[in-house]
Scaffold this active site. Structure first.
Site, PDB file in Angstrom:
ATOM      1  N   CYS A 156      -0.838  10.209  -1.539  1.00 18.99           N
ATOM      2  CA  CYS A 156      -1.251  10.363  -0.147  1.00 18.99           C
ATOM      3  C   CYS A 156      -2.245  11.504   0.050  1.00 18.99           C
ATOM      4  CB  CYS A 156      -0.032  10.583   0.742  1.00 18.99           C
ATOM      5  SG  CYS A 156       0.932  12.048   0.320  1.00 18.99           S
TER       6      CYS A 156
ATOM      7  N   LYS B 183       0.822  -1.221   0.000  1.00 16.94           N
ATOM      8  CA  LYS B 183       0.000   0.000   0.000  1.00 16.94           C
ATOM      9  C   LYS B 183       0.852   1.265   0.000  1.00 16.94           C
ATOM     10  CE  LYS B 183      -0.843   0.358   5.010  1.00 16.94           C
ATOM     11  NZ  LYS B 183      -0.278   1.700   5.238  1.00 16.94           N
ATOM     12  N   ASP B 184       2.141   1.133   0.375  1.00 17.56           N
ATOM     13  CA  ASP B 184       3.031   2.288   0.392  1.00 17.56           C
ATOM     14  C   ASP B 184       3.844   2.434  -0.884  1.00 17.56           C
ATOM     15  OD1 ASP B 184       2.234   2.925   2.991  1.00 17.56           O
ATOM     16  OD2 ASP B 184       3.746   1.611   3.877  1.00 17.56           O
TER      17      ASP B 184
ATOM     18  N   ARG C  89       1.250  10.854  13.119  1.00 18.95           N
ATOM     19  CA  ARG C  89       2.444  10.558  12.333  1.00 18.95           C
ATOM     20  C   ARG C  89       3.458   9.775  13.160  1.00 18.95           C
ATOM     21  NH1 ARG C  89       1.520  13.027   7.756  1.00 18.95           N
ATOM     22  NH2 ARG C  89       0.335  14.960   7.706  1.00 18.95           N
TER      23      ARG C  89
ATOM     24  N   ARG D 235      -8.077   8.649   3.418  1.00 18.02           N
ATOM     25  CA  ARG D 235      -9.063   7.599   3.142  1.00 18.02           C
ATOM     26  C   ARG D 235      -9.815   7.222   4.411  1.00 18.02           C
ATOM     27  NH1 ARG D 235      -8.827   2.477   4.531  1.00 18.02           N
ATOM     28  NH2 ARG D 235      -6.648   2.660   5.172  1.00 18.02           N
ATOM     29  N   ARG D 236      -9.066   6.953   5.483  1.00 19.22           N
ATOM     30  CA  ARG D 236      -9.719   6.599   6.746  1.00 19.22           C
ATOM     31  C   ARG D 236     -10.526   7.768   7.283  1.00 19.22           C
ATOM     32  NH1 ARG D 236      -4.153   4.002   8.534  1.00 19.22           N
ATOM     33  NH2 ARG D 236      -4.473   1.830   7.866  1.00 19.22           N
TER      34      ARG D 236
ATOM     35  N   SER E 229      -4.372   9.165   7.382  1.00 16.78           N
ATOM     36  CA  SER E 229      -4.903   8.661   6.122  1.00 16.78           C
ATOM     37  C   SER E 229      -6.167   9.425   5.753  1.00 16.78           C
ATOM     38  CB  SER E 229      -5.214   7.163   6.245  1.00 16.78           C
ATOM     39  OG  SER E 229      -6.093   6.744   5.227  1.00 16.78           O
TER      40      SER E 229
ATOM     41  N   ARG F 243       3.198   6.117  17.220  1.00 17.09           N
ATOM     42  CA  ARG F 243       1.758   6.399  17.172  1.00 17.09           C
ATOM     43  C   ARG F 243       1.040   5.854  18.407  1.00 17.09           C
ATOM     44  NH1 ARG F 243       0.003   6.012  10.791  1.00 17.09           N
ATOM     45  NH2 ARG F 243       1.854   7.052   9.986  1.00 17.09           N
TER      46      ARG F 243
END
Length: 299
Positions: free
Chosen positions: A235, A76-77, A142, A124-125, A122, A148
């Site tokens: 991103c 995904k990265d 971050r 998206r989230r 994210s 985190r």
């Protein structure tokens, strides 16, 4: 590749974060088991890459990877277009693709206060969380996984949302309070998959890694990543794509794209898929539908 043609040495370039090292060591163990006579080693690369998580080692490490044979990434990265001279040799079997809620005090999203502070970097989230819980205060989160979690434990957030696969790989599954079903939080393209990057044209290494490639995962990844590629995903683009085979050769692709005004377009298509070209065509078609529903892509 037979034992007689097994490589003499394989060096895995890796960042030095705990998760990157787990991933590299995981692949190293599989290679050692497959090729007992091969010398398999890790080469740590301390670069800006520890802060830049959306670009491959080949790009951030300059020519450093040219002295190594392969690099292991969370798929995904990995950007949709790799730098010239590099390519993906294998997509490994998908681990848990879901997002996960981690909280000190709360067992589920539904249990959080209406104005809860939820950490995620994210888009998206964030878009999916805001659609379901408009009162949530989504704050940036971050750093590496341990950083985190440390911020959460220090009380900076009521909860954070992270990838379940990363938590599980580091033995932190006990921190997960709720697994978010893909209908609640659609994953990022390639989430839960490991991709192996090599120098383009190195057919000996590609052949050595062939046993690590999961053909079905590779087809799913091709479809999901095609959605992102078609939409110029990065991103700054709040998009998700998740594929699954619902019958032999039959791939269902669910994707969403969020607009700057909070609107979310979602498309689900199913098609017979036999190769990566067909998978990419499915992804491109889904992306076109999302763009038509939402208009110009933000970012």
């Amino acid at each position: 590749m037979t034992a007689h043609s097994a490589p003499t040495r394989l060096r895995i370039a890796t960042r030095e974060s705990r998760l990157a090292l787990w991933q590299a060591n995981h692949v190293a163990a599989l290679l050692k088991a497959r090729y007992p006579q091969t010398e398999v080693g890790l080469v740590g690369m301390t670069t800006r890459g520890d802060q830049i998580l959306d670009r491959p080692l080949a790009e951030i490490g300059g020519k450093g990877l040219f002295t190594k044979e392969l690099a292991v990434h969370s798929l995904k990265d990995v950007p949709m277009e790799l730098p010239e001279g590099f390519g993906l040799a294998a997509v490994m079997t998908r681990a848990d693709p879901r997002d996960a809620l981690v909280s000190v005090r709360y067992d589920a999203l539904e249990a959080l206060p209406a104005d809860a502070v939820v950490g995620t970097s994210s888009l998206r989230r964030a878009a999916q969380l805001k659609a379901r819980f408009p009162g949530f205060r989504i704050e940036p989160l971050r750093g590496n996984l341990d950083t985190r979690l440390g911020k959460l434990d220090a009380g900076q957030y009521d909860a954070v949302v992270l990838a379940a696969a990363g938590l599980t790989r580091l033995g932190l599954a006990h921190r997960i309070r709720q697994y978010l079903d893909v209908t609640q939080s659609l994953p990022a393209p390639g989430q839960g998959m490991l991709g192996i990057e090599i120098r383009a044209g190195d057919e000996a290494v590609r052949a050595a890694l062939a046993f690590l490639n999961d053909p079905q995962a590779a087809l799913i990844a091709a479809a999901e990543r095609a959605v992102s590629r078609q939409l110029g995903g990065n991103c700054k683009t709040p998009l998700a794509a998740y594929g699954q085979f619902v019958a032999p050769g039959r791939l269902q692709l669910d994707a969403l794209l969020a607009g700057p005004d909070g609107r979310i377009a979602r498309v689900c298509e199913t098609a017979d898929i036999g190769d990566e070209a067909q998978a990419r065509t499915l992804g491109e078609g889904v992306a076109a539908q999302l763009q038509a529903k939402l208009g110009p892509v933000p970012g």
